[in-house]
Design an enzyme around this catalytic site. Structure first.
Site, PDB file in Angstrom:
ATOM      1  N   GLY A   1       0.815  -1.198   0.000  1.00 41.65           N
ATOM      2  CA  GLY A   1       0.000   0.000   0.000  1.00 41.65           C
ATOM      3  C   GLY A   1       0.854   1.255   0.000  1.00 41.65           C
ATOM      4  N   CYS A   2       0.210   2.385  -0.254  1.00 38.81           N
ATOM      5  CA  CYS A   2       0.942   3.652  -0.371  1.00 38.81           C
ATOM      6  C   CYS A   2       1.505   4.111   0.967  1.00 38.81           C
ATOM      7  CB  CYS A   2       0.048   4.719  -0.985  1.00 38.81           C
ATOM      8  SG  CYS A   2      -1.560   4.905  -0.186  1.00 38.81           S
ATOM      9  N   TYR A   3       0.670   4.149   2.006  1.00 41.43           N
ATOM     10  CA  TYR A   3       1.171   4.548   3.325  1.00 41.43           C
ATOM     11  C   TYR A   3       2.236   3.575   3.849  1.00 41.43           C
ATOM     12  CZ  TYR A   3      -2.631   8.005   4.019  1.00 41.43           C
ATOM     13  OH  TYR A   3      -3.487   9.077   3.934  1.00 41.43           O
TER      14      TYR A   3
ATOM     15  N   THR B   1       4.331   1.809   2.126  1.00 39.10           N
ATOM     16  CA  THR B   1       5.571   2.023   1.380  1.00 39.10           C
ATOM     17  C   THR B   1       6.349   3.198   1.950  1.00 39.10           C
ATOM     18  OG1 THR B   1       4.711   1.073  -0.668  1.00 39.10           O
ATOM     19  CG2 THR B   1       6.535   2.623  -0.875  1.00 39.10           C
ATOM     20  N   ALA B   2       5.673   4.323   2.151  1.00 40.41           N
ATOM     21  CA  ALA B   2       6.343   5.498   2.711  1.00 40.41           C
ATOM     22  C   ALA B   2       6.877   5.212   4.106  1.00 40.41           C
ATOM     23  CB  ALA B   2       5.376   6.679   2.741  1.00 40.41           C
TER      24      ALA B   2
END
EC number: 1.2.1.38
Length: 326
Positions: free
Chosen positions: A154-156, A158-159
């Site tokens: 997911g995007c969060y 990954t960050a």
């Protein structure tokens, strides 16, 4: 040249990864697909996204005949579909011998018990799930090479994980605190009141109950406190993370930990400088910035990515390239 089919190509991430694959000389687009009941079937991608007017692809319905055509012609399939849809499609295409790159959350947890709580369904394909690798590209490249079932993070997560994983040996038992802000595209393309122009405003959501919290905790190996926020901008994520490090940890230890990214061209790390979203939007890059107070033992690290790129599509392409060795 490897041929890639993209299912769910009418959404933001599906269209984005189509553009990336189309521009890469190592790959060709076998076809773009949407569900048989989609209002977008039969339309050209450029009609939905005029910025892609240079691409003449048409969105085809994913009929049984289309699925057979994908199996006959493609080397891999990208799923930019709803979690419950990916659950079934990923298993079917995997069992047909294709490599599957799933941008949904349907295969991100190894533990089947997580799915009813966080995704609302029982995982019906534990045999395929057992083959799935979490596609955090900078950390799991060897495993990505070896499997045909890749769950793109997911995007969060990954960050957050890109920032936190180098620090894992130095973390105390105190939970890292992650405050992250995402652009409106993170909510998807469907019209919703809270993401409309007149309503969107900086606000937290999913407090103490967002499905990306257990995803981060699982792949970090430590519980975290995660609070996502909706930002009033189109795309990008900025995660600001506060952690406590073990007594005796030095600034040099932290710098050495982050040197794991010295040979990772997509990840840039800076000490005492912090990233901004505008510097990573429309790029595959992750920018990290950190500062450490050795007296208190607290470290703050900020991580900036484009939620549609490193947070989805470009990381998907990273995984594809790693898997096929190009």
């Amino acid at each position: 040249m490897k041929s890639i089919a993209i299912i769910g190509a009418s959404g933001y991430t599906g269209a984005q990864i189509t553009s990336l694959i189309n521009a890469d000389c190592n790959f060709s687009v076998q076809g773009l697909y949407v569900s048989e009941n989609s209002l977008d079937k039969g339309r050209k991608l450029a009609d939905l996204y005029p910025t892609y007017s240079h691409m003449a692809y048409t969105l085809s319905p994913l009929s049984d005949d289309a699925k057979k055509k994908i199996v006959a012609e493609a080397d891999a399939v990208v799923l930019a579909t709803e979690h419950s849809v990916s659950l079934e499609l990923a298993a079917w295409f995997y069992q047909q011998g294709l490599a599957v790159f799933d941008l949904s959350g349907a295969y991100r947890f190894a533990d089947v018990a997580q799915y009813p709580k966080w995704y609302g369904f029982e995982h019906t394909h534990p045999d395929v799930l057992a083959q799935a690798v979490y596609g955090l590209a900078e950390w799991n490249s060897e495993q990505i090479k070896q499997t045909r079932m890749i769950a793109v993070p997911g995007c969060y997560p990954t960050a957050s994980l890109t920032a936190l994983k180098p620090l894992k040996p130095f973390l105390t038992e105190m939970y890292p605190v992650i405050n992250a802000v995402s652009g409106v595209t993170g909510a998807g393309r469907k019209a919703q009141l809270h993401t409309s122009f007149c309503e969107v405003s900086l606000t937290p959501y999913g407090v103490l109950g967002h499905r990306h919290q257990p995803e981060i905790a699982t792949h970090l190996g430590q519980e975290v406190i995660f609070t996502p926020h909706l930002g009033n901008f189109k795309r990008g994520i900025l995660a600001t993370i506060t952690v406590q490090l073990k007594p005796g940890t030095t600034e040099a230890d932290v710098a050495k930990a982050y040197s794991v990214y010295d040979n990772a061209p997509i990840v840039t790390v800076k000490h005492n400088q912090f990233p901004k979203v505008d510097d990573v939007v429309n790029t595959p890059n992750c920018h990290l910035g950190w500062k450490y107070d050795a007296n208190s033992g607290y470290l703050v690290v900020a991580s900036a990515i484009d939620n549609l790129m490193k947070g989805a599509a470009s990381q998907g392409l990273q995984c594809i390239k790693i898997h096929f060795g190009v």
